[in-house]
Design an enzyme around this catalytic site. Sequence first.
Site, PDB file in Angstrom:
ATOM      1  N   ARG A 118      -1.795  -9.976  12.198  1.00 18.91           N
ATOM      2  CA  ARG A 118      -0.794  -9.246  12.982  1.00 18.91           C
ATOM      3  C   ARG A 118       0.143 -10.232  13.663  1.00 18.91           C
ATOM      4  NH1 ARG A 118      -2.103  -6.091  10.065  1.00 18.91           N
ATOM      5  NH2 ARG A 118      -2.864  -3.972  10.339  1.00 18.91           N
ATOM      6  N   GLY A 149       0.088  -6.432   5.398  1.00 16.22           N
ATOM      7  CA  GLY A 149       0.639  -5.150   4.976  1.00 16.22           C
ATOM      8  C   GLY A 149       1.594  -4.582   6.001  1.00 16.22           C
ATOM      9  N   ARG A 150       1.087  -3.688   6.847  1.00 13.39           N
ATOM     10  CA  ARG A 150       1.945  -2.924   7.754  1.00 13.39           C
ATOM     11  C   ARG A 150       2.858  -3.738   8.660  1.00 13.39           C
ATOM     12  NH1 ARG A 150      -3.149   0.642   9.166  1.00 13.39           N
ATOM     13  NH2 ARG A 150      -4.033  -1.360   8.546  1.00 13.39           N
ATOM     14  N   ASP A 180      -5.769  -5.912  -6.656  1.00 17.06           N
ATOM     15  CA  ASP A 180      -6.946  -5.781  -5.784  1.00 17.06           C
ATOM     16  C   ASP A 180      -7.759  -4.564  -6.219  1.00 17.06           C
ATOM     17  OD1 ASP A 180      -8.690  -5.688  -3.612  1.00 17.06           O
ATOM     18  OD2 ASP A 180      -7.161  -5.061  -2.167  1.00 17.06           O
ATOM     19  N   LEU A 181      -8.520  -4.721  -7.324  1.00 18.43           N
ATOM     20  CA  LEU A 181      -9.278  -3.581  -7.857  1.00 18.43           C
ATOM     21  C   LEU A 181     -10.779  -3.685  -7.575  1.00 18.43           C
ATOM     22  CD1 LEU A 181      -7.488  -2.958 -11.294  1.00 18.43           C
ATOM     23  CD2 LEU A 181      -7.039  -1.916  -9.080  1.00 18.43           C
ATOM     24  N   LYS A 182     -11.240  -4.811  -7.086  1.00 23.41           N
ATOM     25  CA  LYS A 182     -12.642  -4.990  -6.653  1.00 23.41           C
ATOM     26  C   LYS A 182     -13.657  -4.465  -7.674  1.00 23.41           C
ATOM     27  CE  LYS A 182     -11.541  -4.637  -1.690  1.00 23.41           C
ATOM     28  NZ  LYS A 182     -10.196  -4.087  -1.649  1.00 23.41           N
ATOM     29  N   LYS A 221       0.515  -7.648  -3.277  1.00 18.23           N
ATOM     30  CA  LYS A 221      -0.824  -7.139  -3.615  1.00 18.23           C
ATOM     31  C   LYS A 221      -0.741  -5.649  -3.920  1.00 18.23           C
ATOM     32  CE  LYS A 221      -4.194  -6.136  -0.492  1.00 18.23           C
ATOM     33  NZ  LYS A 221      -4.813  -4.852  -0.847  1.00 18.23           N
ATOM     34  N   GLN A 273      -7.308  -2.401  12.147  1.00 16.81           N
ATOM     35  CA  GLN A 273      -8.005  -3.673  11.958  1.00 16.81           C
ATOM     36  C   GLN A 273      -8.724  -4.039  13.253  1.00 16.81           C
ATOM     37  OE1 GLN A 273      -8.387  -5.165   9.185  1.00 16.81           O
ATOM     38  NE2 GLN A 273      -6.566  -4.981   7.890  1.00 16.81           N
ATOM     39  N   THR A 326     -15.209  -5.456   5.315  1.00 23.24           N
ATOM     40  CA  THR A 326     -15.163  -5.472   6.789  1.00 23.24           C
ATOM     41  C   THR A 326     -15.535  -4.109   7.367  1.00 23.24           C
ATOM     42  OG1 THR A 326     -12.785  -5.220   6.508  1.00 23.24           O
ATOM     43  CG2 THR A 326     -13.560  -7.370   7.206  1.00 23.24           C
ATOM     44  N   ASP A 332       0.846  -1.201   0.000  1.00 19.40           N
ATOM     45  CA  ASP A 332       0.000   0.000   0.000  1.00 19.40           C
ATOM     46  C   ASP A 332       0.880   1.250   0.000  1.00 19.40           C
ATOM     47  OD1 ASP A 332      -2.450  -1.398  -0.024  1.00 19.40           O
ATOM     48  OD2 ASP A 332      -2.258  -1.806   2.117  1.00 19.40           O
ATOM     49  N   ASP A 373     -19.660  -3.846 -11.782  1.00 21.22           N
ATOM     50  CA  ASP A 373     -20.367  -3.073 -12.809  1.00 21.22           C
ATOM     51  C   ASP A 373     -21.270  -4.052 -13.552  1.00 21.22           C
ATOM     52  OD1 ASP A 373     -21.050  -1.112 -14.795  1.00 21.22           O
ATOM     53  OD2 ASP A 373     -19.110  -0.143 -14.459  1.00 21.22           O
ATOM     54  N   THR A 384     -19.369  -4.904 -19.028  1.00 19.16           N
ATOM     55  CA  THR A 384     -18.244  -4.020 -18.705  1.00 19.16           C
ATOM     56  C   THR A 384     -17.185  -4.760 -17.887  1.00 19.16           C
ATOM     57  OG1 THR A 384     -19.770  -2.159 -18.704  1.00 19.16           O
ATOM     58  CG2 THR A 384     -17.667  -1.807 -17.603  1.00 19.16           C
TER      59      THR A 384
HETATM   60  O1  C5P Z   1      -1.632  -3.208   6.718  1.00 22.85           O
HETATM   61  P1  C5P Z   1      -2.625  -4.335   6.801  1.00 22.85           P
HETATM   62  O2  C5P Z   1      -2.002  -5.672   7.116  1.00 22.85           O
HETATM   63  O3  C5P Z   1      -3.809  -4.000   7.679  1.00 22.85           O
HETATM   64  O4  C5P Z   1      -3.172  -4.465   5.291  1.00 22.85           O
HETATM   65  C1  C5P Z   1      -4.221  -5.314   4.937  1.00 22.85           C
HETATM   66  C2  C5P Z   1      -4.517  -5.169   3.469  1.00 22.85           C
HETATM   67  O5  C5P Z   1      -5.678  -5.942   3.167  1.00 22.85           O
HETATM   68  C3  C5P Z   1      -4.814  -3.754   3.015  1.00 22.85           C
HETATM   69  O6  C5P Z   1      -4.325  -3.601   1.679  1.00 22.85           O
HETATM   70  C4  C5P Z   1      -6.332  -3.672   3.040  1.00 22.85           C
HETATM   71  O7  C5P Z   1      -6.838  -2.754   2.105  1.00 22.85           O
HETATM   72  C5  C5P Z   1      -6.708  -5.110   2.639  1.00 22.85           C
HETATM   73  N1  C5P Z   1      -8.023  -5.545   3.093  1.00 22.85           N
HETATM   74  C6  C5P Z   1      -8.387  -5.549   4.440  1.00 22.85           C
HETATM   75  N2  C5P Z   1      -9.650  -5.972   4.803  1.00 22.85           N
HETATM   76  C7  C5P Z   1     -10.515  -6.369   3.876  1.00 22.85           C
HETATM   77  C8  C5P Z   1     -10.165  -6.379   2.519  1.00 22.85           C
HETATM   78  C9  C5P Z   1      -8.894  -5.948   2.161  1.00 22.85           C
HETATM   79  O8  C5P Z   1      -7.595  -5.211   5.294  1.00 22.85           O
HETATM   80  N3  C5P Z   1     -11.697  -6.807   4.250  1.00 22.85           N
END
Ligand code: C5P
Length: 249
Positions: free
Chosen positions: A198, A227-228, A73-75, A46, A207, A136, A10, A78, A82
């Site tokens: 985590r 991610g983080r 991850d473009l979700k 991702k 989260q 979520t 991200d 439509d 399309t």
């Molecule tokens: O930094 P972190 O581990 O929270 O990142 C989680 C990733 O998963 C982010 O890119 C977030 O947009 C994605 N995501 C999420 N919950 C969802 C769907 C996608 O955290 N329900």
Amino acid sequence: MGKDVIIACDFASVDETVKFLDKLTKIRSEVVACDDITISSRPFVKIGMELYYAEGPKIVKMLKDRGHKVFLDLKLHDIPNTVKKSMQVLGEYGVDMVNLHAAGGIEMMKAAKEGLMLGAARLADKPKLIAVTQLTSTDEETMHRELLIDKPLNEVVRQYALNAKEAGLDGVVCSAFEAEDIHKACGDGFVTVCPGIRLVKDGSDDQKRVMTPDEAKAASADYIVVGRPITGAEKPAEAYDEVMKMFRY
Ligand code: C5P
């Protein structure tokens, strides 16, 4: 099947992403060499809307050229035609995983799959098509009050997963807390891709419900999206290895 860790990149630009990946892979190749472990030095990554809209398809090409697997991850959501045409374009990029909203319905999901497979016709390894069930950020109260969906959240998630399966999709994005239920409803081969991970329970950022990688493994998640805990770690390579070892071994 799966059992892989997907790093959520991200970042705001290609430059920032490259800087992170250079750091990760340079340090990691040293870690891999001295530890004799077999974790890929080109992690599955991702890319989300922010980075893709800022940089366009070149971000995907750059990552594929560097040898990464890419979850775009473009979700999409439509009308079926399309979505089909758009998925065909994404299939041509050679992405490994791509997603859409199950709320678009079975016809839309079937069209998406057709388009993606047309686009990916030249590829030996076909991309996985994954559905987002319920975001979520949308809780049960919002569903009842704003969207007038009066069923319990877990029932909606299960039904959306069943719809995705009927449409021929490969799996869903869901919380690791839902993974077992989804496997029960849709079978073990139906993939669960789980964010909200985590390394320690008290560092959850924004989260709300989190699991550690080994808990997610026990909960039968197929892929975890992290991610983080990796991108924000002081030593991202070590953090990635720790997540991999907890989830895969
Ligand atoms: O930094 P972190 O581990 O929270 O990142 C989680 C990733 O998963 C982010 O890119 C977030 O947009 C994605 N995501 C999420 N919950 C969802 C769907 C996608 O955290 N329900």
